[in-house]
Motif scaffolding. Structure first.
Motif, PDB file in Angstrom:
ATOM      1  N   UNK A  94     -15.181  48.239 -27.623  1.00 16.68           N
ATOM      2  CA  UNK A  94     -14.969  49.242 -26.574  1.00 16.68           C
ATOM      3  C   UNK A  94     -14.287  50.492 -27.106  1.00 16.68           C
ATOM      4  N   UNK A  95     -13.287  50.299 -27.978  1.00 17.89           N
ATOM      5  CA  UNK A  95     -12.416  51.404 -28.397  1.00 17.89           C
ATOM      6  C   UNK A  95     -12.529  51.774 -29.868  1.00 17.89           C
ATOM      7  N   UNK A  96     -13.305  50.976 -30.624  1.00 17.83           N
ATOM      8  CA  UNK A  96     -13.477  51.286 -32.039  1.00 17.83           C
ATOM      9  C   UNK A  96     -12.328  50.853 -32.921  1.00 17.83           C
ATOM     10  N   UNK A  97     -11.379  50.096 -32.368  1.00 19.57           N
ATOM     11  CA  UNK A  97     -10.198  49.679 -33.120  1.00 19.57           C
ATOM     12  C   UNK A  97      -9.703  48.357 -32.550  1.00 19.57           C
ATOM     13  N   UNK A  98      -9.726  47.293 -33.365  1.00 20.12           N
ATOM     14  CA  UNK A  98      -9.340  45.971 -32.854  1.00 20.12           C
ATOM     15  C   UNK A  98      -7.848  45.827 -32.596  1.00 20.12           C
ATOM     16  N   UNK A  99      -7.051  46.769 -33.058  1.00 23.54           N
ATOM     17  CA  UNK A  99      -5.614  46.690 -32.778  1.00 23.54           C
ATOM     18  C   UNK A  99      -5.273  47.237 -31.392  1.00 23.54           C
ATOM     19  N   UNK A 100      -6.246  47.877 -30.752  1.00 26.37           N
ATOM     20  CA  UNK A 100      -5.984  48.461 -29.427  1.00 26.37           C
ATOM     21  C   UNK A 100      -6.203  47.429 -28.325  1.00 26.37           C
ATOM     22  N   UNK A 101      -5.430  46.367 -28.405  1.00 26.54           N
ATOM     23  CA  UNK A 101      -5.499  45.294 -27.413  1.00 26.54           C
ATOM     24  C   UNK A 101      -4.084  44.834 -27.097  1.00 26.54           C
ATOM     25  N   UNK A 102      -3.793  44.650 -25.827  1.00 28.55           N
ATOM     26  CA  UNK A 102      -2.530  44.067 -25.393  1.00 28.55           C
ATOM     27  C   UNK A 102      -2.803  42.646 -24.945  1.00 28.55           C
ATOM     28  N   UNK A 103      -2.100  41.693 -25.546  1.00 35.02           N
ATOM     29  CA  UNK A 103      -2.266  40.287 -25.221  1.00 35.02           C
ATOM     30  C   UNK A 103      -1.213  39.881 -24.201  1.00 35.02           C
ATOM     31  N   UNK A 104      -1.658  39.439 -23.034  1.00 36.99           N
ATOM     32  CA  UNK A 104      -0.732  38.980 -22.002  1.00 36.99           C
ATOM     33  C   UNK A 104      -0.878  37.475 -21.836  1.00 36.99           C
ATOM     34  N   UNK A 105       0.246  36.777 -21.833  1.00 36.44           N
ATOM     35  CA  UNK A 105       0.200  35.319 -21.710  1.00 36.44           C
ATOM     36  C   UNK A 105      -0.265  34.897 -20.322  1.00 36.44           C
ATOM     37  N   UNK A 106      -1.198  33.957 -20.295  1.00 33.88           N
ATOM     38  CA  UNK A 106      -1.628  33.334 -19.049  1.00 33.88           C
ATOM     39  C   UNK A 106      -1.574  31.827 -19.232  1.00 33.88           C
ATOM     40  N   UNK A 107      -1.529  31.114 -18.117  1.00 32.55           N
ATOM     41  CA  UNK A 107      -1.679  29.659 -18.132  1.00 32.55           C
ATOM     42  C   UNK A 107      -2.885  29.327 -17.261  1.00 32.55           C
ATOM     43  N   UNK A 108      -3.268  28.064 -17.232  1.00 31.42           N
ATOM     44  CA  UNK A 108      -4.386  27.655 -16.385  1.00 31.42           C
ATOM     45  C   UNK A 108      -4.117  27.994 -14.927  1.00 31.42           C
ATOM     46  N   UNK A 109      -2.845  27.987 -14.538  1.00 31.29           N
ATOM     47  CA  UNK A 109      -2.468  28.238 -13.150  1.00 31.29           C
ATOM     48  C   UNK A 109      -2.399  29.730 -12.815  1.00 31.29           C
ATOM     49  N   UNK A 110      -1.960  30.555 -13.773  1.00 25.37           N
ATOM     50  CA  UNK A 110      -1.697  31.972 -13.473  1.00 25.37           C
ATOM     51  C   UNK A 110      -2.852  32.914 -13.802  1.00 25.37           C
ATOM     52  N   UNK A 111      -3.820  32.463 -14.599  1.00 30.02           N
ATOM     53  CA  UNK A 111      -4.801  33.425 -15.132  1.00 30.02           C
ATOM     54  C   UNK A 111      -5.668  34.098 -14.068  1.00 30.02           C
ATOM     55  N   UNK A 112      -6.156  33.342 -13.067  1.00 30.18           N
ATOM     56  CA  UNK A 112      -7.006  33.965 -12.043  1.00 30.18           C
ATOM     57  C   UNK A 112      -6.211  34.943 -11.180  1.00 30.18           C
ATOM     58  N   UNK A 113      -5.020  34.585 -10.673  1.00 28.34           N
ATOM     59  CA  UNK A 113      -4.241  35.573  -9.913  1.00 28.34           C
ATOM     60  C   UNK A 113      -3.937  36.841 -10.717  1.00 28.34           C
ATOM     61  N   UNK A 114      -3.632  36.706 -12.007  1.00 31.41           N
ATOM     62  CA  UNK A 114      -3.330  37.872 -12.833  1.00 31.41           C
ATOM     63  C   UNK A 114      -4.557  38.768 -12.999  1.00 31.41           C
ATOM     64  N   UNK A 115      -5.730  38.162 -13.073  1.00 33.54           N
ATOM     65  CA  UNK A 115      -6.966  38.948 -13.148  1.00 33.54           C
ATOM     66  C   UNK A 115      -7.225  39.654 -11.826  1.00 33.54           C
ATOM     67  N   UNK A 116      -7.076  38.928 -10.741  1.00 32.28           N
ATOM     68  CA  UNK A 116      -7.376  39.482  -9.422  1.00 32.28           C
ATOM     69  C   UNK A 116      -6.444  40.616  -9.022  1.00 32.28           C
ATOM     70  N   UNK A 117      -5.172  40.556  -9.455  1.00 30.93           N
ATOM     71  CA  UNK A 117      -4.247  41.616  -9.044  1.00 30.93           C
ATOM     72  C   UNK A 117      -4.200  42.782 -10.027  1.00 30.93           C
ATOM     73  N   UNK A 118      -5.070  42.756 -11.039  1.00 30.89           N
ATOM     74  CA  UNK A 118      -5.195  43.897 -11.937  1.00 30.89           C
ATOM     75  C   UNK A 118      -4.233  43.919 -13.109  1.00 30.89           C
ATOM     76  N   UNK A 119      -3.494  42.826 -13.361  1.00 26.93           N
ATOM     77  CA  UNK A 119      -2.586  42.793 -14.511  1.00 26.93           C
ATOM     78  C   UNK A 119      -3.338  42.740 -15.830  1.00 26.93           C
ATOM     79  N   UNK A 120      -4.520  42.162 -15.815  1.00 20.34           N
ATOM     80  CA  UNK A 120      -5.333  42.037 -17.025  1.00 20.34           C
ATOM     81  C   UNK A 120      -6.766  42.464 -16.723  1.00 20.34           C
ATOM     82  N   UNK A 121      -7.497  42.832 -17.771  1.00 18.86           N
ATOM     83  CA  UNK A 121      -8.894  43.246 -17.617  1.00 18.86           C
ATOM     84  C   UNK A 121      -9.850  42.059 -17.703  1.00 18.86           C
ATOM     85  N   UNK A 122      -9.463  41.049 -18.470  1.00 21.08           N
ATOM     86  CA  UNK A 122     -10.367  39.936 -18.774  1.00 21.08           C
ATOM     87  C   UNK A 122      -9.542  38.710 -19.154  1.00 21.08           C
ATOM     88  N   UNK A 123     -10.071  37.533 -18.839  1.00 21.72           N
ATOM     89  CA  UNK A 123      -9.448  36.274 -19.274  1.00 21.72           C
ATOM     90  C   UNK A 123     -10.246  35.734 -20.448  1.00 21.72           C
TER      91      UNK A 123
END
Length: 283
Positions: A94-123
């Motif tokens: 997407x950006x031409x640089x693999x370092x341009x990524x922010x990794x946010x911790x998710x668990x099996x329980x939190x990942x869908x809510x975090x995606x739905x509320x816009x905290x992350x772009x993708x799981x």
């Protein structure tokens, strides 16, 4: 005088009706959330990619507790694994640089809510594609094929899922398909649920239960951590992993599917798979 009163009343009613109509007009556009759309609501995929480009980084939800896929080193703070490398490759696409990524911790329980509320772009977090989850998110094509298995001590009498009888304690992770599957396939066993895999594995090592169940690829990572454990009985489910995107974001799904096809065609996917799992993926 009567005619003037009637005319005045008619004019007043007309003005009130115009005011009500104006109040029912188009609402102002809502402001986009962190992922490029309104938190908790579907967004246009073009806006997702544009938001990623505008902020200059992809925000990916990944596991921090899953060896081989996403594991944080407590000493260095670095998170490494197959899913992490896939997130980096997507950022490069997407950006031409693999370092341009922010990794946010998710668990099996939190990942869908975090995606739905816009905290992350993708799981990108060992997430099995199933019909229930399809009601909440959109999935990409399968990017990893796994199967649920059991982890036990090497000297355990448990050889397969048929040995999980009444009184047997099995560890699983909250919000995972593994917890659902094991209750269906071994209804007599007691299922103990933990917030993450490392907590469950620590409990197993402490003798708080007899087996731990999740996908075989995750369990193999635990065996690498502690060779006094083994997998028992082979796989008893198919667990196809997909990357998850906000519901209705069809164009972003199409973009990531194209990215996955290019990874396979170039041989880059096979290279990453072999790097982390020590063998080439089954075709």
């Amino acid at each position: 005088m009567l005619k003037m009163k009637k005319l005045f009343s008619f004019t007043l009613v007309s003005m009130l009706m115009l005011t009500m109509v104006a109040g029912c007009g188009t609402k102002p556009a809502e402001q986009p959330g962190a992922g490029g759309g309104t938190p908790g609501k579907p967004e246009a995929a073009a806006s997702t990619i544009e938001a990623i480009k505008k902020r200059g980084k992809l925000i990916a939800g990944v596991k921090y507790d899953t060896k081989l896929f996403g594991l944080k080193d407590p000493g260095t703070g670095k998170v490494e694994g197959f899913d992490i490398d896939m997130a980096k490759r997507l950022a490069k696409s997407i950006l031409g640089d693999e370092t341009k990524v922010e990794l946010k911790e998710v668990t099996s329980k939190t990942r869908i809510p975090m995606l739905q509320n816009g905290e992350i772009d993708i799981i990108i977090a060992t997430m099995t594609i199933n019909e229930e989850r399809k009601q909440q998110v959109d999935f990409t094509d399968v990017y990893f094929k796994a199967g649920q298995s059991l982890l036990v001590k090497k000297d355990s009498a448990i050889q397969s899922i048929t040995d999980l009888k009444k009184g047997t304690k099995v560890m699983a992770v909250k919000g995972s398909t593994s917890a659902v599957n094991i209750r269906a396939k071994a209804p007599e066993a007691t299922v103990l649920e933990f917030d993450n895999y490392q907590d469950a594995f620590t409990a197993l090592k402490a003798g708080q239960g007899d087996a731990l169940t999740t996908d075989n690829a995750i369990l193999l990572g635990m065996v690498k951590q502690d060779p006094s454990f083994r997998l028992a009985g082979g796989n008893f489910t198919d667990e196809p992993y997909g990357m998850a995107i906000r519901k209705g974001d069809g164009e972003f799904v199409a973009y990531v599917n194209k990215f996955l096809k290019e990874m396979n065609a170039s041989g880059e996917y096979d290279k990453l798979y072999e790097q982390w799992f020590g063998e080439k993926p089954a075709k």
